[in-house]
Design a protein around this motif. Structure first.
Motif, PDB file in Angstrom:
ATOM      1  N   CYS A   1     -37.837  15.930 -10.856  1.00 51.63           N
ATOM      2  CA  CYS A   1     -38.667  16.022 -12.051  1.00 51.63           C
ATOM      3  C   CYS A   1     -38.070  15.119 -13.125  1.00 51.63           C
ATOM      4  CB  CYS A   1     -38.730  17.464 -12.547  1.00 51.63           C
ATOM      5  SG  CYS A   1     -39.453  17.629 -14.187  1.00 51.63           S
TER       6      CYS A   1
ATOM      7  N   CYS B   1     -39.725  23.514 -15.266  1.00 50.92           N
ATOM      8  CA  CYS B   1     -39.642  23.391 -16.728  1.00 50.92           C
ATOM      9  C   CYS B   1     -41.019  23.448 -17.390  1.00 50.92           C
ATOM     10  CB  CYS B   1     -38.927  22.097 -17.117  1.00 50.92           C
ATOM     11  SG  CYS B   1     -39.831  20.605 -16.668  1.00 50.92           S
TER      12      CYS B   1
ATOM     13  N   CYS C   1     -44.561  20.775 -13.857  1.00 53.98           N
ATOM     14  CA  CYS C   1     -43.368  21.083 -13.077  1.00 53.98           C
ATOM     15  C   CYS C   1     -43.209  22.600 -13.023  1.00 53.98           C
ATOM     16  CB  CYS C   1     -42.152  20.447 -13.745  1.00 53.98           C
ATOM     17  SG  CYS C   1     -40.587  21.059 -13.108  1.00 53.98           S
TER      18      CYS C   1
ATOM     19  N   ASN D   1     -38.334  15.257 -16.182  1.00 52.59           N
ATOM     20  CA  ASN D   1     -37.913  15.982 -17.387  1.00 52.59           C
ATOM     21  C   ASN D   1     -36.640  16.804 -17.159  1.00 52.59           C
ATOM     22  OD1 ASN D   1     -38.332  16.871 -20.118  1.00 52.59           O
ATOM     23  ND2 ASN D   1     -38.974  18.831 -19.260  1.00 52.59           N
ATOM     24  N   CYS D   2     -36.678  17.736 -16.188  1.00 53.71           N
ATOM     25  CA  CYS D   2     -35.548  18.660 -16.019  1.00 53.71           C
ATOM     26  C   CYS D   2     -34.666  18.288 -14.824  1.00 53.71           C
ATOM     27  CB  CYS D   2     -36.051  20.096 -15.881  1.00 53.71           C
ATOM     28  SG  CYS D   2     -36.918  20.414 -14.341  1.00 53.71           S
TER      29      CYS D   2
ATOM     30  N   ILE E   1     -34.970  18.701 -11.752  1.00 53.35           N
ATOM     31  CA  ILE E   1     -34.928  19.577 -10.577  1.00 53.35           C
ATOM     32  C   ILE E   1     -35.543  18.845  -9.391  1.00 53.35           C
ATOM     33  CG2 ILE E   1     -37.171  20.739 -10.817  1.00 53.35           C
ATOM     34  CD1 ILE E   1     -35.610  23.366 -10.158  1.00 53.35           C
TER      35      ILE E   1
END
Ligand code: ZN
Length: 261
Positions: free
Chosen positions: A67, A45, A42, A69-70, A72
């Motif tokens: 994403c 992040c 990504c 994970n983060c 975005i």
């Protein structure tokens, strides 16, 4: 079954083309990033993208465009670029079937998309990609019917070399005179090689059309690109479009080169 496999291949190559564009873009102009390293991550992040999320389209849909994970937002440009490759691939597949011509024509399309986007976004025509295109033009010439330009009785290497030479020299001369009067370069060196490559594919007689359509397309892109605050005109992107217009007119027999000459 075979159609599904071919479609997946086109999507994967579309994904690969996004990767090439991303990694060749100037914001990644450092040494610890290249086509093979590091793993896809990504951009926000930096977390590695899991294998399942790397699958074209599926990954985007599964993550709902964000994403995992983060959170975005992933640019819509990625799935659009994958679908674009799929559509172009399927059109070429319907014309050429499963053949060497399909491979050459699709490879040509991918290279042109990469060059178009890089020049449109960053005024960048990487030497490596440009040379790959020139090489494809020169070796692909035994397969001139791929580009449906066989009406020129053009299937020899010397015509291809002539197209490349004239394409290069033409833009070089334009820039030479520009520089003589203005004192700075008006056209980037990448544009010389790009027109040389297009000349090697379509032959010298196609060049006036590619230059005419390409210049008009460049001006169109310039005005269309509202965010562009620079005075630069993306000539490379315009030439790619000009070449496409030439191929389409020629394919549908709307352009009779002998009637014009
Ligand atoms: Zn992230």
């Amino acid at each position: 079954m075979i159609n599904a496999l071919i479609s997946i291949t086109f999507l994967c190559i579309g994904s690969l083309s996004s990767l090439i564009i991303y990694r060749l873009s100037p914001r990644n102009n450092n040494k610890d990033i290249n086509l093979f390293f590091p793993r896809s991550h990504c951009p926000s992040c930096k977390k590695n993208i899991t294998n399942i999320n790397l699958i074209p389209l599926i990954g985007y849909i599964k993550q709902r465009g964000r994403c995992s994970n983060c959170n975005i937002k992933i640019s819509l440009y990625y799935p659009i670029n994958e679908i674009l490759h799929l559509i172009i691939g399927l059109v070429l597949y319907s014309i050429f079937g499963l053949s060497l011509e399909l491979l050459i024509a699709f490879l040509l399309a991918v290279i042109l998309i990469v060059l178009f986007i890089l020049d449109y976004r960053y005024f960048l025509l990487p030497f490596s990609i440009n040379i790959a295109l020139l090489f494809l033009g020169l070796i692909g010439i035994g397969y001139a019917e791929v580009f449906n330009i066989s009406f020129l009785d053009y299937n020899n290497l010397s015509m291809s070399v002539a197209g490349a030479f004239i394409g290069f020299v033409f833009l070089w001369l334009v820039n030479f005179f520009f520089k003589l009067f203005k004192g700075y370069d008006g056209i980037g060196g990448g544009d010389f090689i790009l027109l040389a490559s297009l000349g090697s594919i379509a032959g010298p007689f196609a060049l006036p059309f590619i230059i005419l359509f390409g210049s008009l397309a460049s001006i169109f892109i310039y005005f269309f690109k509202i965010k562009a605050l620079s005075n630069q005109i993306p000539l490379g992107s315009g030439l790619v479009l000009g070449f496409l217009i030439f191929l389409l007119l020629n394919y549908f027999e709307l352009l009779n080169i002998y009637a014009v000459l």
